[in-house]
Design a protein around this motif. Sequence first.
Motif, PDB file in Angstrom:
ATOM      1  N   HIS A 298       0.823  -1.207   0.000  1.00  0.00           N
ATOM      2  CA  HIS A 298       0.000   0.000   0.000  1.00  0.00           C
ATOM      3  C   HIS A 298       0.864   1.268   0.000  1.00  0.00           C
ATOM      4  CE1 HIS A 298      -3.360  -2.632   0.552  1.00  0.00           C
ATOM      5  NE2 HIS A 298      -2.887  -3.089   1.698  1.00  0.00           N
ATOM      6  N   GLY A 299       0.568   2.138  -0.972  1.00  0.00           N
ATOM      7  CA  GLY A 299       1.265   3.418  -1.079  1.00  0.00           C
ATOM      8  C   GLY A 299       2.599   3.350  -1.786  1.00  0.00           C
ATOM      9  N   MET A 300       3.055   2.174  -2.174  1.00  0.00           N
ATOM     10  CA  MET A 300       4.345   2.049  -2.844  1.00  0.00           C
ATOM     11  C   MET A 300       4.208   2.339  -4.332  1.00  0.00           C
ATOM     12  SD  MET A 300       7.097  -1.132  -2.859  1.00  0.00           S
ATOM     13  CE  MET A 300       6.294  -2.125  -4.146  1.00  0.00           C
ATOM     14  N   GLY A 301       5.195   3.023  -4.893  1.00  0.00           N
ATOM     15  CA  GLY A 301       5.221   3.301  -6.322  1.00  0.00           C
ATOM     16  C   GLY A 301       5.925   2.197  -7.090  1.00  0.00           C
ATOM     17  N   HIS A 302       6.603   2.578  -8.163  1.00  0.00           N
ATOM     18  CA  HIS A 302       7.286   1.621  -9.036  1.00  0.00           C
ATOM     19  C   HIS A 302       8.654   1.320  -8.431  1.00  0.00           C
ATOM     20  CE1 HIS A 302       7.647  -0.589 -12.747  1.00  0.00           C
ATOM     21  NE2 HIS A 302       8.798  -0.010 -13.036  1.00  0.00           N
ATOM     22  N   ALA A 303       8.732   0.279  -7.619  1.00  0.00           N
ATOM     23  CA  ALA A 303       9.946   0.040  -6.851  1.00  0.00           C
ATOM     24  C   ALA A 303      10.053  -1.414  -6.426  1.00  0.00           C
ATOM     25  CB  ALA A 303       9.952   0.934  -5.602  1.00  0.00           C
ATOM     26  N   TRP A 304      11.297  -1.778  -6.029  1.00  0.00           N
ATOM     27  CA  TRP A 304      11.542  -3.089  -5.438  1.00  0.00           C
ATOM     28  C   TRP A 304      11.274  -2.970  -3.952  1.00  0.00           C
ATOM     29  CZ3 TRP A 304      12.758  -7.620  -7.931  1.00  0.00           C
ATOM     30  CH2 TRP A 304      13.082  -8.711  -7.110  1.00  0.00           C
ATOM     31  N   SER A 305      10.279  -3.683  -3.461  1.00  0.00           N
ATOM     32  CA  SER A 305       9.861  -3.576  -2.075  1.00  0.00           C
ATOM     33  C   SER A 305      10.944  -4.081  -1.126  1.00  0.00           C
ATOM     34  CB  SER A 305       8.569  -4.368  -1.852  1.00  0.00           C
ATOM     35  OG  SER A 305       8.143  -4.288  -0.514  1.00  0.00           O
ATOM     36  N   GLY A 306      11.222  -3.274  -0.075  1.00  0.00           N
ATOM     37  CA  GLY A 306      12.203  -3.686   0.917  1.00  0.00           C
ATOM     38  C   GLY A 306      13.632  -3.634   0.439  1.00  0.00           C
ATOM     39  N   GLY A 307      13.876  -2.982  -0.702  1.00  0.00           N
ATOM     40  CA  GLY A 307      15.229  -2.917  -1.236  1.00  0.00           C
ATOM     41  C   GLY A 307      16.098  -1.908  -0.506  1.00  0.00           C
ATOM     42  N   PHE A 313      14.681   3.047  -7.591  1.00  0.00           N
ATOM     43  CA  PHE A 313      13.666   2.012  -7.826  1.00  0.00           C
ATOM     44  C   PHE A 313      13.565   1.037  -6.650  1.00  0.00           C
ATOM     45  CE2 PHE A 313      15.562   3.046 -12.047  1.00  0.00           C
ATOM     46  CZ  PHE A 313      14.521   3.841 -12.501  1.00  0.00           C
ATOM     47  N   THR A 314      13.762   1.549  -5.438  1.00  0.00           N
ATOM     48  CA  THR A 314      13.597   0.726  -4.242  1.00  0.00           C
ATOM     49  C   THR A 314      12.692   1.449  -3.251  1.00  0.00           C
ATOM     50  OG1 THR A 314      15.519   1.681  -3.118  1.00  0.00           O
ATOM     51  CG2 THR A 314      15.898  -0.289  -4.471  1.00  0.00           C
ATOM     52  N   ASP A 315      12.040   0.685  -2.388  1.00  0.00           N
ATOM     53  CA  ASP A 315      11.230   1.237  -1.305  1.00  0.00           C
ATOM     54  C   ASP A 315      11.547   0.439  -0.042  1.00  0.00           C
ATOM     55  OD1 ASP A 315       9.209   1.916   0.560  1.00  0.00           O
ATOM     56  OD2 ASP A 315       7.878   2.534  -1.065  1.00  0.00           O
ATOM     57  N   PRO A 316      12.483   0.940   0.793  1.00  0.00           N
ATOM     58  CA  PRO A 316      12.894   0.180   1.975  1.00  0.00           C
ATOM     59  C   PRO A 316      11.794   0.018   3.015  1.00  0.00           C
ATOM     60  CG  PRO A 316      13.857   2.379   1.992  1.00  0.00           C
ATOM     61  CD  PRO A 316      13.227   2.202   0.651  1.00  0.00           C
ATOM     62  N   GLY A 317      10.691   0.767   2.895  1.00  0.00           N
ATOM     63  CA  GLY A 317       9.612   0.660   3.863  1.00  0.00           C
ATOM     64  C   GLY A 317       8.668  -0.496   3.626  1.00  0.00           C
ATOM     65  N   GLY A 318       8.820  -1.180   2.501  1.00  0.00           N
ATOM     66  CA  GLY A 318       7.944  -2.307   2.191  1.00  0.00           C
ATOM     67  C   GLY A 318       8.501  -3.619   2.699  1.00  0.00           C
ATOM     68  N   PRO A 319       7.724  -4.692   2.605  1.00  0.00           N
ATOM     69  CA  PRO A 319       8.219  -6.021   2.992  1.00  0.00           C
ATOM     70  C   PRO A 319       9.403  -6.424   2.122  1.00  0.00           C
ATOM     71  CG  PRO A 319       6.180  -6.218   1.755  1.00  0.00           C
ATOM     72  CD  PRO A 319       6.355  -4.757   2.037  1.00  0.00           C
ATOM     73  N   ASP A 320      10.265  -7.264   2.638  1.00  0.00           N
ATOM     74  CA  ASP A 320      11.485  -7.674   1.945  1.00  0.00           C
ATOM     75  C   ASP A 320      11.143  -8.604   0.784  1.00  0.00           C
ATOM     76  OD1 ASP A 320      13.939  -8.648   1.114  1.00  0.00           O
ATOM     77  OD2 ASP A 320      14.740  -8.880   3.133  1.00  0.00           O
TER      78      ASP A 320
END
Length: 334
Positions: A298-307, A313-320
Motif C-alpha cells: 500500500h502506497g508504494m510506487g514503481h519500486a523493489w519492495s524492501g530494497g 527504484f527501491t522502497d525500503p519501507g515495504g516487505p522484503d
Amino acid sequence: MNTFACRFCWVLIATLLSMPAFGQSSAAASGHWEFGLYGNLYGAREYQVWLPAGYADGNDQLPLLLVLHGCVTGPNLMAEASRFNEIADAERFVIVYPRQNVSANPSRCWNWPLAINQSRGAGEPSILAGIVAQVKSHYRIDERRVHVTGISAGGAMTSIMLACYSDVFAAGAVHAGGMYKAATTLSGGAYALLNGSIYSPDERGRRAWECAGSPSPRQLPMLVFHGSADATVNPVNGRQTVRQFLQTSDLGDDRQDNDSVGSAATSVATHQIPGGRSYTVETYSYGGKVLAQHYLVHGMGHAWSGGDGNYPFTDPGGPDASLITWLFFKDRMR
C-alpha cells in the motif's frame, strides 16, 4: 550484406560467444562474481554469475535463480538494490544476471511487447534460455530448482520465460511487471503499462500453456509483487498476472479448462511493517499447494519492495521482496 552472409556471421559470433569467459573459481569467505557471454542467431548478451560463499567447498548441486533487471539498470545495480547476493550467500544458491544491450534497447529494457520475444526458441527468450543452459553446464546446478524473477520490463519477461520454458523453470516471481503477452506491439505495451492489458488473462493463460508446447501436465507457481501507487505500471497488471497463471495452472493440472484450479483467493491477510508500509497478501492454494501469491504494498510506487534505499527504484519501507521471493522458491522443484 545478404541474408545468408548475415546468418553465417551470427553463427560464427554465436560459436565464439558460447565459449565461457569466466574467472577462476576459488574458495572464498564470501560469494564472488564471474562473467560470461552467450549468443545465438538472435543476438548476444553478457551476464554475471554470483557464486555463493562456500561454493567451491562442496560437491552438492545448488538452485539457480535467473534475475532480470528493469529499464536503465543492469546486473550490478539490480544485485545491490535487491540484496539478492546476500541471501544467496546465506542460503547457498547461484544467481545469474543477464545484461540487456543498449543496441537492443536504448533504455536497456527487455523487449517484452514484441512478438518475436513472446515465443519459445526465438528472440530474447531464446538468448536468456541459452544463458541458463550455459550456466548449468559450467556450474553445479540442480535442474529441478531453477527459478526466474524480474522487475518492470524484467518482470514482464519473467512471465514469458516461465510460460514458454516451463520445462526449465520451477516457479517465477513478477515484480511490478505484467502477464504473458499483455501486449504484442510497442504502442500496445505502452497502453498496458498505464491501463492494464486489453486481453483476457484467461485467454492469455491458455496461450502461455501452449507456448511451451503443452508439456507434461504441470502447474506453474507464481509470486507477484506490486505497489498500489505504481504510476509506471498500473497495479491492475499484477492482478492480471495472477489470474493468467492460475488459468495456466488449471490447464497444466489435467490439460483441461475445468476450474480444477480456481481464480478465488483461498486466504487474504493484511500486515504492517513496523515504521513502514502495510501490505495485503492474497494466497491461492489448491490440492495442498500454494500456486500463487499476490503482494500489494500500500502506497508504494514503481519500486523493489524492501530494497536498499541507497539505490533507485527501491522502497525500503515495504516487505522484503527478495527474501519473500527466495522463500517462495526455496522448496519448489520442477
